[in-house]
Design a protein around this motif. Structure first.
Motif, PDB file in Angstrom:
ATOM      1  N   ARG A 201       0.836  -1.206   0.000  1.00 29.97           N
ATOM      2  CA  ARG A 201       0.000   0.000   0.000  1.00 29.97           C
ATOM      3  C   ARG A 201       0.869   1.254   0.000  1.00 29.97           C
ATOM      4  O   ARG A 201       0.627   2.199  -0.773  1.00 29.97           O
ATOM      5  CB  ARG A 201      -0.912  -0.010   1.227  1.00 29.97           C
ATOM      6  CG  ARG A 201      -1.755   1.260   1.374  1.00 29.97           C
ATOM      7  CD  ARG A 201      -2.483   1.308   2.709  1.00 29.97           C
ATOM      8  NE  ARG A 201      -3.170   2.578   2.892  1.00 29.97           N
ATOM      9  CZ  ARG A 201      -4.473   2.775   2.751  1.00 29.97           C
ATOM     10  NH1 ARG A 201      -5.261   1.778   2.415  1.00 29.97           N
ATOM     11  NH2 ARG A 201      -5.012   3.975   2.944  1.00 29.97           N
ATOM     12  N   HIS A 202       1.873   1.287   0.864  1.00 31.87           N
ATOM     13  CA  HIS A 202       2.699   2.485   0.979  1.00 31.87           C
ATOM     14  C   HIS A 202       3.524   2.731  -0.281  1.00 31.87           C
ATOM     15  O   HIS A 202       3.651   3.873  -0.738  1.00 31.87           O
ATOM     16  CB  HIS A 202       3.617   2.358   2.195  1.00 31.87           C
ATOM     17  CG  HIS A 202       2.914   2.596   3.488  1.00 31.87           C
ATOM     18  ND1 HIS A 202       3.429   2.213   4.713  1.00 31.87           N
ATOM     19  CD2 HIS A 202       1.716   3.199   3.768  1.00 31.87           C
ATOM     20  CE1 HIS A 202       2.593   2.547   5.672  1.00 31.87           C
ATOM     21  NE2 HIS A 202       1.553   3.153   5.125  1.00 31.87           N
ATOM     22  N   ASP A 205       1.310   4.049  -2.925  1.00 38.20           N
ATOM     23  CA  ASP A 205       0.946   5.437  -2.655  1.00 38.20           C
ATOM     24  C   ASP A 205       2.076   6.385  -3.051  1.00 38.20           C
ATOM     25  O   ASP A 205       1.830   7.447  -3.639  1.00 38.20           O
ATOM     26  CB  ASP A 205       0.619   5.599  -1.168  1.00 38.20           C
ATOM     27  CG  ASP A 205       0.207   7.016  -0.811  1.00 38.20           C
ATOM     28  OD1 ASP A 205      -0.935   7.410  -1.139  1.00 38.20           O
ATOM     29  OD2 ASP A 205       1.029   7.743  -0.211  1.00 38.20           O
ATOM     30  N   ASP A 266      -0.415   7.007   5.429  1.00 35.45           N
ATOM     31  CA  ASP A 266       0.160   7.009   4.079  1.00 35.45           C
ATOM     32  C   ASP A 266       0.986   8.277   3.855  1.00 35.45           C
ATOM     33  O   ASP A 266       2.096   8.228   3.325  1.00 35.45           O
ATOM     34  CB  ASP A 266      -0.949   6.955   3.017  1.00 35.45           C
ATOM     35  CG  ASP A 266      -1.764   5.674   3.064  1.00 35.45           C
ATOM     36  OD1 ASP A 266      -1.287   4.681   3.646  1.00 35.45           O
ATOM     37  OD2 ASP A 266      -2.889   5.687   2.515  1.00 35.45           O
TER      38      ASP A 266
END
Length: 315
Positions: A201-202, A205, A266
């Motif tokens: 996810r990071h 992002d 994030d």
């Protein structure tokens, strides 16, 4: 039976002259000590009352948490607990109102001001949200990258397209080309083992919202892989640093500011990665093998900012 004789106690008039003053001195010390203890308690309460006075903000929430951490050995607030070695507050009370009332009483022993009580309640709610965020981060980190999950594979392909626009990988899904953006082998799935879906996810992002920065670091690595850090694995490591610092409470000001939402985490991750890149250039390490040394300096700088009551990576 013969009774044993007991020695007669000397009358008070025959006691050593020094004993009278000694007893007085002990009594004086006890009185002074008690007065000092009361004074310290009053000073602590006044400090907390000052922190909880005024318009509520994320700064107030973080400051009140630091107060509880600083006085955790001498002050007990029912329903609130500071884990050892941290500056974060765990809400253990069954209701937020119950914990807020206890916090307000600690600040105002003679009766809480309504505004202090309202701010205490806002702080308690923020602390509970922070713990919920930590649990969500842990859950994502514990969810492994799944090559059979279409969403995971789509995110991975999105990372590649964002960092290497217009370039096709040689060999398809399993390819040496993944190393160009900082993975350690032909299959990126192996690099996500430590941080699972959180690392994915990071990194996704960063690639999506900080594309120019990320492509610049990929280019720097391509120009000198011996001296520059690999972006992808560093981003995944940064996800771990974020979890560690958040568990300590070091990132509380930033995450409170972002409402303790996953999107705030994030954003903090992206700012951490950019800050690490700046520090890397300042340190000018001779080889990528100096990564651990730069990481240590990076983490200490973040903790030092928290000790000063400042956000290390303001959002």
């Amino acid at each position: 039976r013969r009774q044993r004789s007991r020695p007669a106690m000397a009358p008070a008039s025959d006691w050593p002259e020094s004993l009278g003053p000694s007893l007085a001195a002990v009594a004086t010390i006890a009185v002074v000590g008690g007065a000092l203890a009361l004074s310290r308690r009053a000073a602590r309460a006044a400090e907390l009352r000052r922190l909880l006075t005024g318009a509520h903000s994320h700064v107030m929430t973080a400051a009140a948490a630091r107060w509880l951490a600083a006085h955790s050995r001498s002050v007990t607030v029912p329903g609130l607990r500071v884990p050892a070695g941290t500056s974060r507050v765990v809400v253990e009370a069954s209701s937020d109102s119950q914990a807020a009332s206890a916090l307000a009483r600690a600040a105002c022993p003679r009766g809480a001001d309504p505004s202090v009580l309202a701010n205490a309640l806002a702080c308690v709610r923020a602390w509970r949200a922070y713990e919920n965020l930590l649990q969500a981060l842990d859950a994502l980190a514990g969810a492994p990258f799944d090559s059979g999950d279409a969403a995971h594979e789509a995110a991975l392909e999105g990372i590649w397209r964002a960092l290497c626009p217009g370039k096709e990988r040689q060999g398809g899904r399993i390819s040496r080309d993944w190393e160009d953006i900082g993975f350690q082998g032909t299959d990126p799935a192996t690099d996500f083992r430590g941080m699972g879906a959180l690392g994915l996810r990071h990194l996704a992002d960063v690639a999506r919202r900080r594309g120019a920065f990320a492509r610049g670091e990929v280019a720097a690595y391509a120009a000198d892989a011996h001296r520059h850090f690999p972006l992808a694995i560093t981003s995944i490591n940064c996800s771990g640093w974020l979890r560690d610092l958040a568990q300590e409470g070091t990132l509380a000001p930033e995450l409170f500011q972002g409402g303790c939402a996953m999107e705030a985490a994030d954003e903090v991750h992206g700012r951490m990665l950019e800050a690490f890149a700046r520090l890397w250039r300042e340190k000018r390490p001779k080889t990528v093998m100096d990564f651990g040394e730069v990481q240590g300096a990076f983490m200490e700088a973040a903790r030092a900012a928290a000790r000063r009551g400042e956000p290390a990576f303001p959002i």
